[in-house]
Design a protein around this motif. Structure first.
Motif, PDB file in Angstrom:
ATOM      1  N   GLU A   1       0.827  -1.211   0.000  1.00 45.63           N
ATOM      2  CA  GLU A   1       0.000   0.000   0.000  1.00 45.63           C
ATOM      3  C   GLU A   1       0.863   1.263   0.000  1.00 45.63           C
ATOM      4  O   GLU A   1       0.423   2.320  -0.472  1.00 45.63           O
ATOM      5  CB  GLU A   1      -0.933  -0.004   1.224  1.00 45.63           C
ATOM      6  CG  GLU A   1      -2.083  -1.010   1.128  1.00 45.63           C
ATOM      7  CD  GLU A   1      -1.600  -2.427   1.373  1.00 45.63           C
ATOM      8  OE1 GLU A   1      -0.437  -2.581   1.847  1.00 45.63           O
ATOM      9  OE2 GLU A   1      -2.359  -3.376   1.102  1.00 45.63           O
ATOM     10  N   GLN A   2       2.109   1.199   0.550  1.00 45.81           N
ATOM     11  CA  GLN A   2       2.985   2.365   0.595  1.00 45.81           C
ATOM     12  C   GLN A   2       3.808   2.556  -0.678  1.00 45.81           C
ATOM     13  O   GLN A   2       4.440   3.591  -0.841  1.00 45.81           O
ATOM     14  CB  GLN A   2       3.950   2.237   1.789  1.00 45.81           C
ATOM     15  CG  GLN A   2       3.259   2.236   3.138  1.00 45.81           C
ATOM     16  CD  GLN A   2       4.221   1.978   4.278  1.00 45.81           C
ATOM     17  OE1 GLN A   2       5.333   1.510   4.051  1.00 45.81           O
ATOM     18  NE2 GLN A   2       3.794   2.254   5.506  1.00 45.81           N
ATOM     19  N   SER A   3       3.792   1.585  -1.575  1.00 43.61           N
ATOM     20  CA  SER A   3       4.597   1.673  -2.784  1.00 43.61           C
ATOM     21  C   SER A   3       3.901   2.536  -3.832  1.00 43.61           C
ATOM     22  O   SER A   3       2.690   2.802  -3.763  1.00 43.61           O
ATOM     23  CB  SER A   3       4.855   0.278  -3.342  1.00 43.61           C
ATOM     24  OG  SER A   3       3.625  -0.316  -3.730  1.00 43.61           O
ATOM     25  N   VAL A   4       4.671   2.940  -4.836  1.00 43.99           N
ATOM     26  CA  VAL A   4       4.127   3.765  -5.920  1.00 43.99           C
ATOM     27  C   VAL A   4       3.225   2.947  -6.829  1.00 43.99           C
ATOM     28  O   VAL A   4       2.250   3.449  -7.392  1.00 43.99           O
ATOM     29  CB  VAL A   4       5.292   4.384  -6.726  1.00 43.99           C
ATOM     30  CG1 VAL A   4       4.780   5.237  -7.868  1.00 43.99           C
ATOM     31  CG2 VAL A   4       6.185   5.211  -5.817  1.00 43.99           C
ATOM     32  N   LYS A   5       3.507   1.680  -6.945  1.00 41.41           N
ATOM     33  CA  LYS A   5       2.716   0.835  -7.842  1.00 41.41           C
ATOM     34  C   LYS A   5       1.283   0.689  -7.375  1.00 41.41           C
ATOM     35  O   LYS A   5       0.352   0.556  -8.192  1.00 41.41           O
ATOM     36  CB  LYS A   5       3.380  -0.538  -7.933  1.00 41.41           C
ATOM     37  CG  LYS A   5       2.786  -1.434  -9.006  1.00 41.41           C
ATOM     38  CD  LYS A   5       3.581  -2.716  -9.131  1.00 41.41           C
ATOM     39  CE  LYS A   5       2.998  -3.593 -10.243  1.00 41.41           C
ATOM     40  NZ  LYS A   5       3.765  -4.850 -10.393  1.00 41.41           N
ATOM     41  N   SER A   6       1.102   0.716  -6.050  1.00 40.07           N
ATOM     42  CA  SER A   6      -0.261   0.564  -5.529  1.00 40.07           C
ATOM     43  C   SER A   6      -1.132   1.759  -5.856  1.00 40.07           C
ATOM     44  O   SER A   6      -2.361   1.667  -5.849  1.00 40.07           O
ATOM     45  CB  SER A   6      -0.208   0.354  -4.016  1.00 40.07           C
ATOM     46  OG  SER A   6       0.307   1.528  -3.382  1.00 40.07           O
ATOM     47  N   GLN A   7      -0.553   2.886  -6.170  1.00 43.57           N
ATOM     48  CA  GLN A   7      -1.325   4.086  -6.470  1.00 43.57           C
ATOM     49  C   GLN A   7      -1.833   4.109  -7.915  1.00 43.57           C
ATOM     50  O   GLN A   7      -2.659   4.937  -8.272  1.00 43.57           O
ATOM     51  CB  GLN A   7      -0.460   5.322  -6.205  1.00 43.57           C
ATOM     52  CG  GLN A   7      -0.005   5.438  -4.762  1.00 43.57           C
ATOM     53  CD  GLN A   7       0.923   6.609  -4.536  1.00 43.57           C
ATOM     54  OE1 GLN A   7       1.192   7.364  -5.462  1.00 43.57           O
ATOM     55  NE2 GLN A   7       1.415   6.748  -3.310  1.00 43.57           N
ATOM     56  N   LYS A   8      -1.314   3.214  -8.757  1.00 48.50           N
ATOM     57  CA  LYS A   8      -1.796   3.155 -10.135  1.00 48.50           C
ATOM     58  C   LYS A   8      -3.113   2.402 -10.199  1.00 48.50           C
ATOM     59  O   LYS A   8      -3.332   1.433  -9.481  1.00 48.50           O
ATOM     60  CB  LYS A   8      -0.760   2.463 -11.020  1.00 48.50           C
ATOM     61  CG  LYS A   8       0.553   3.216 -11.140  1.00 48.50           C
ATOM     62  CD  LYS A   8       1.490   2.491 -12.066  1.00 48.50           C
ATOM     63  CE  LYS A   8       2.800   3.240 -12.211  1.00 48.50           C
ATOM     64  NZ  LYS A   8       3.747   2.529 -13.118  1.00 48.50           N
ATOM     65  N   THR A   9      -3.955   2.830 -11.099  1.00 46.90           N
ATOM     66  CA  THR A   9      -5.242   2.158 -11.293  1.00 46.90           C
ATOM     67  C   THR A   9      -5.081   1.008 -12.273  1.00 46.90           C
ATOM     68  O   THR A   9      -4.122   0.945 -13.043  1.00 46.90           O
ATOM     69  CB  THR A   9      -6.282   3.151 -11.825  1.00 46.90           C
ATOM     70  OG1 THR A   9      -5.816   3.671 -13.076  1.00 46.90           O
ATOM     71  CG2 THR A   9      -6.478   4.301 -10.850  1.00 46.90           C
ATOM     72  N   VAL A  10      -6.072   0.111 -12.247  1.00 50.62           N
ATOM     73  CA  VAL A  10      -6.023  -1.040 -13.148  1.00 50.62           C
ATOM     74  C   VAL A  10      -6.177  -0.600 -14.594  1.00 50.62           C
ATOM     75  O   VAL A  10      -5.548  -1.131 -15.510  1.00 50.62           O
ATOM     76  CB  VAL A  10      -7.124  -2.047 -12.755  1.00 50.62           C
ATOM     77  CG1 VAL A  10      -7.146  -3.233 -13.715  1.00 50.62           C
ATOM     78  CG2 VAL A  10      -6.925  -2.523 -11.332  1.00 50.62           C
ATOM     79  N   LYS A  11      -6.962   0.432 -14.829  1.00 55.58           N
ATOM     80  CA  LYS A  11      -7.213   0.906 -16.184  1.00 55.58           C
ATOM     81  C   LYS A  11      -5.939   1.447 -16.826  1.00 55.58           C
ATOM     82  O   LYS A  11      -5.710   1.285 -18.032  1.00 55.58           O
ATOM     83  CB  LYS A  11      -8.282   1.991 -16.140  1.00 55.58           C
ATOM     84  CG  LYS A  11      -8.696   2.486 -17.513  1.00 55.58           C
ATOM     85  CD  LYS A  11      -9.798   3.523 -17.391  1.00 55.58           C
ATOM     86  CE  LYS A  11     -10.202   4.023 -18.782  1.00 55.58           C
ATOM     87  NZ  LYS A  11     -11.271   5.053 -18.687  1.00 55.58           N
ATOM     88  N   SER A  12      -5.076   2.092 -16.030  1.00 56.61           N
ATOM     89  CA  SER A  12      -3.848   2.661 -16.584  1.00 56.61           C
ATOM     90  C   SER A  12      -2.840   1.597 -16.978  1.00 56.61           C
ATOM     91  O   SER A  12      -1.932   1.863 -17.760  1.00 56.61           O
ATOM     92  CB  SER A  12      -3.210   3.612 -15.567  1.00 56.61           C
ATOM     93  OG  SER A  12      -2.822   2.898 -14.413  1.00 56.61           O
ATOM     94  N   MET A  13      -2.996   0.380 -16.443  1.00 62.14           N
ATOM     95  CA  MET A  13      -2.042  -0.680 -16.750  1.00 62.14           C
ATOM     96  C   MET A  13      -2.513  -1.603 -17.865  1.00 62.14           C
ATOM     97  O   MET A  13      -1.801  -2.508 -18.259  1.00 62.14           O
ATOM     98  CB  MET A  13      -1.765  -1.512 -15.491  1.00 62.14           C
ATOM     99  CG  MET A  13      -1.022  -0.733 -14.397  1.00 62.14           C
ATOM    100  SD  MET A  13      -0.555  -1.748 -12.992  1.00 62.14           S
ATOM    101  CE  MET A  13      -2.162  -1.954 -12.215  1.00 62.14           C
ATOM    102  N   ILE A  14      -3.740  -1.395 -18.379  1.00 60.67           N
ATOM    103  CA  ILE A  14      -4.270  -2.240 -19.457  1.00 60.67           C
ATOM    104  C   ILE A  14      -3.860  -1.636 -20.797  1.00 60.67           C
ATOM    105  O   ILE A  14      -3.994  -0.427 -21.022  1.00 60.67           O
ATOM    106  CB  ILE A  14      -5.808  -2.347 -19.368  1.00 60.67           C
ATOM    107  CG1 ILE A  14      -6.195  -3.060 -18.051  1.00 60.67           C
ATOM    108  CG2 ILE A  14      -6.369  -3.086 -20.579  1.00 60.67           C
ATOM    109  CD1 ILE A  14      -7.681  -3.130 -17.815  1.00 60.67           C
ATOM    110  N   GLU A  15      -3.355  -2.474 -21.686  1.00 56.95           N
ATOM    111  CA  GLU A  15      -2.980  -2.044 -23.031  1.00 56.95           C
ATOM    112  C   GLU A  15      -3.873  -2.739 -24.048  1.00 56.95           C
ATOM    113  O   GLU A  15      -4.063  -3.948 -24.005  1.00 56.95           O
ATOM    114  CB  GLU A  15      -1.509  -2.401 -23.317  1.00 56.95           C
ATOM    115  CG  GLU A  15      -0.523  -1.673 -22.442  1.00 56.95           C
ATOM    116  CD  GLU A  15       0.902  -2.006 -22.816  1.00 56.95           C
ATOM    117  OE1 GLU A  15       1.072  -2.815 -23.759  1.00 56.95           O
ATOM    118  OE2 GLU A  15       1.826  -1.478 -22.167  1.00 56.95           O
ATOM    119  N   THR A  16      -4.431  -1.961 -24.971  1.00 61.39           N
ATOM    120  CA  THR A  16      -5.254  -2.515 -26.055  1.00 61.39           C
ATOM    121  C   THR A  16      -4.397  -2.758 -27.281  1.00 61.39           C
ATOM    122  O   THR A  16      -3.316  -2.199 -27.428  1.00 61.39           O
ATOM    123  CB  THR A  16      -6.387  -1.533 -26.391  1.00 61.39           C
ATOM    124  OG1 THR A  16      -5.803  -0.268 -26.744  1.00 61.39           O
ATOM    125  CG2 THR A  16      -7.312  -1.340 -25.198  1.00 61.39           C
TER     126      THR A  16
END
Length: 649
Positions: free
Chosen positions: A143-158
């Motif tokens: 929860e304290q890491s930077v990765k946890s602040q990203k949303t799932v939508k931002s990590m999906i690639e079409t």
């Protein structure tokens, strides 16, 4: 654990002392005295650390109240809190006794009582606790890491979307293809007018004629270029006769094919009383100035053009805004504003010190030495209260001049004439060994020193221990003949004043030196000058041989011969020569370099920085300065003359 902590004034009065190890008071007295002699008095304050035997000393200067804070601890210990402790003690001691220093001055130091033990122990405890090893930091949770602040939508690639960099690269590739397409399109456009000039009857013949015409045109251009090159080459004259293959020996106009003329192996050396053939030469060429006083070693002189400082010029001509910037103003023409009754800070001096460092490097001072000099001046002046009409520039310049003069003045003065007379009373020869790198002028300056000793009434034996360089023995033999011609035995009651001891080439230099010293003792020579082969400081076998020569023969004086043309190389040469003599010597207390002979001083004009670099790195004096090609071109160092040349813009 600290061995001691002491606070004393620059006048030498101890105000307070803490001794952490039981023992006599002299245990901390000797290291502090060594620090004063080697660092504080010699203006070598660029580094706040000093090693003495098994102790490491760190110090801090208070220039406002003229105080010195010194802490000592064992060299093998790594105490990370020492810097913080000395800063805290400095601040606490100043704040506690500030009023006493300001109101009573020197009387406050003499009559004051400084009860500082409890405060020091409290500061020491705080410093030790702050340096204790802390527990390792706890790992971050997800929860304290930077990765946890990203949303799932931002990590999906079409599939349809691609990164911008790839699209840019694609555009660049497309532009290249377009460019190649335009180039391809220009080819038929060039061929088109050719086809219009000779229209073919059919489409197939048209293509064939077009190719033929293109080939014909290319051939014509090729032949034109070839013919132009041939015309240019035809203009240059051709040699009528070719050179014969193979080498032929060059025959000089004044040469002689008889090799016996060049054979000097049967010359008078090693005790043979037969005189050599007198050599005809002009004594004025060998002696130079005829009006000199025989046997006197003159001081080095420097004629400086006395120019007004840039500050005074600006003050005298305030109406000229475009006054010429040069002279000393190029180096010190900064911060001309008056600072009245203000203590100097590091920020006030930074710009002036930067200019000063560049000026020293331009004068051939080694870069590391220039930085340490400026750092020493900054520590000496930081916190010092300036006068009302004193500028930062003049204060820094004066401090630098004093530091340079102090560096050039040796801790131990080498008086060769006094030492030679002392050796005479003990019925033994005084031995001097010369060492250095290749081509610095060891043999030439050895002959100059021989001439100076002869004029002072001492007989000299030259030991030719350079058994490697071709012509080294012949060079010394020539100097011996000329010195005997200038001072014949008839002028000294039949006594031969200079003689060469040599055993040829390829022999052991240490053995030749030992035999020469024994021969000089038996024949009653006053001085033995040992010439050694030039060697680079990185050559381990040759440095081992030099250490052996010095360890076996134990000379009275070891002189390093260095040229004034070097800059950073001077530091490297001296450090590695001393290190090699210490490492390769079998003695418990190895002999190191005792003094310096600075050669080729007449070739550098005012770039005299090598003298500063050599004396700063070794703390050894410059005994002789070579200033020319004649036997009289030998001087003693004048510190003020060197500093005047160094400070000249």
């Amino acid at each position: 654990m600290l061995d001691f902590f002491t606070i004393f004034s620059k006048g030498g009065l101890v105000l307070w002392c803490f001794q952490g190890v039981r023992g006599p008071a002299a245990a901390c007295t000797a290291p502090v005295n060594a620090l004063i002699r080697s660092v504080l008095l010699q203006e070598r304050g660029g580094n706040n650390s000093f090693n003495h035997e098994a102790l490491t000393l760190k110090y801090k200067l208070d220039n406002q109240f003229e105080l010195v804070f010194v802490v000592g601890f064992q060299k093998i210990l790594t105490l990370t809190y020492v810097d913080k402790l000395i800063d805290d003690v400095h601040k606490e001691f100043r704040d506690k006794y500030r009023n006493e220093f300001q109101q009573k001055g020197t009387l406050g130091l003499l009559n004051g009582t400084f009860d500082f033990k409890e405060d020091f122990l409290h500061l020491l405890q705080e410093a030790e606790e702050s340096s204790k090893v802390r527990a390792p930091p706890v790992m971050k949770t997800f929860e304290q890491s930077v990765k946890s602040q990203k949303t799932v939508k931002s990590m999906i690639e079409t599939r349809g979307e691609k990164p911008k960099e790839k699209t840019k690269n694609k555009k660049n590739k497309g532009s290249k293809k377009d460019a190649s397409g335009t180039e391809a399109a220009t080819v038929p456009s060039k061929a088109a007018p050719v086809a219009k000039q000779n229209p073919p009857t059919s489409a197939g013949d048209r293509e064939e004629l077009t190719k033929d015409e293109i080939l014909q045109k290319n051939r014509e251009e090729f032949f034109k270029r070839h013919m132009k090159g041939g015309e240019k080459s035809s203009k240059s004259p051709k040699p009528e006769t070719q050179k014969e293959k193979g080498k032929k020996p060059r025959v000089w106009d004044l040469g002689n094919s008889n090799a016996k003329v060049l054979d000097y192996s049967n010359s008078t050396t090693n005790g043979n009383t037969e005189t050599c053939a007198a050599e005809e030469f002009d004594p004025d060429m060998a002696l130079g100035d005829r009006n000199r006083e025989p046997g006197r070693l003159y001081d080095l002189e420097y004629e400086s053009d006395e120019e007004e400082p840039e500050e005074e010029k600006v003050a005298q001509n305030p109406s000229k805004p475009g006054a010429k910037k040069g002279g000393l103003g190029g180096m010190f023409g900064m911060l001309k504003g008056l600072v009245g009754s203000k203590s100097l800070t590091r920020e006030d001096m930074d710009s002036v010190l930067e200019k000063m460092k560049d000026h020293l490097i331009a004068k051939n001072v080694a870069a590391d030495i220039a930085v340490q000099l400026c750092e020493s001046v900054a520590k000496k002046l930081e916190g010092k209260v300036m006068g009302t009409f004193t500028t930062v520039t003049s204060t820094v310049k004066q401090a630098l001049q004093e530091a340079l003069v102090q560096i050039l003045q040796p801790q131990r003065r080498v008086d060769i004439l006094r030492d030679v007379m002392d050796a005479q009373r003990h019925h033994r020869p005084y031995v001097v060994t010369f060492c250095g790198v290749n081509g610095v002028g060891k043999s030439t300056n050895l002959a100059k020193i021989s001439f100076w000793l002869i004029e002072n009434g001492f007989s000299v034996l030259i030991a030719a221990c350079d058994t490697f360089r071709a012509g080294a023995v012949e060079q010394l033999r020539t100097h011996t003949r000329r010195l005997n011609a200038l001072h014949p035995p008839e002028s000294h009651s039949g006594r031969i004043m200079v003689q060469l001891y040599e055993k040829g080439y390829g022999k052991d230099a240490a053995g030749i030196a030992m035999e020469a010293i024994s021969y000089a003792r038996n024949q009653g020579f006053d001085v033995v000058l040992v010439d050694t082969a030039g060697r680079m400081q990185d050559n381990a076998p040759l440095m081992t041989a030099l250490a052996k020569l010095i360890a076996v023969n134990t000379p009275d004086l070891v002189l390093f011969v260095g040229e004034a043309l070097v800059g950073n190389e001077a530091v490297d040469q001296l450090v590695k020569f001393n290190k090699a003599l210490a490492d390769y010597s079998m003695a418990q207390t190895p002999r190191l370099i005792d003094g310096i002979v600075l050669t080729k001083f007449d070739t550098i004009d005012d770039k005299v920085g090598a003298a500063i670099s050599m004396t700063y790195i070794t703390s050894k004096p410059i005994v002789f300065v070579g200033t020319g090609q004649t036997y009289c071109d030998l001087r003693s160092l004048n510190a003020k003359a060197v500093v005047a040349a160094l400070m000249k813009a």
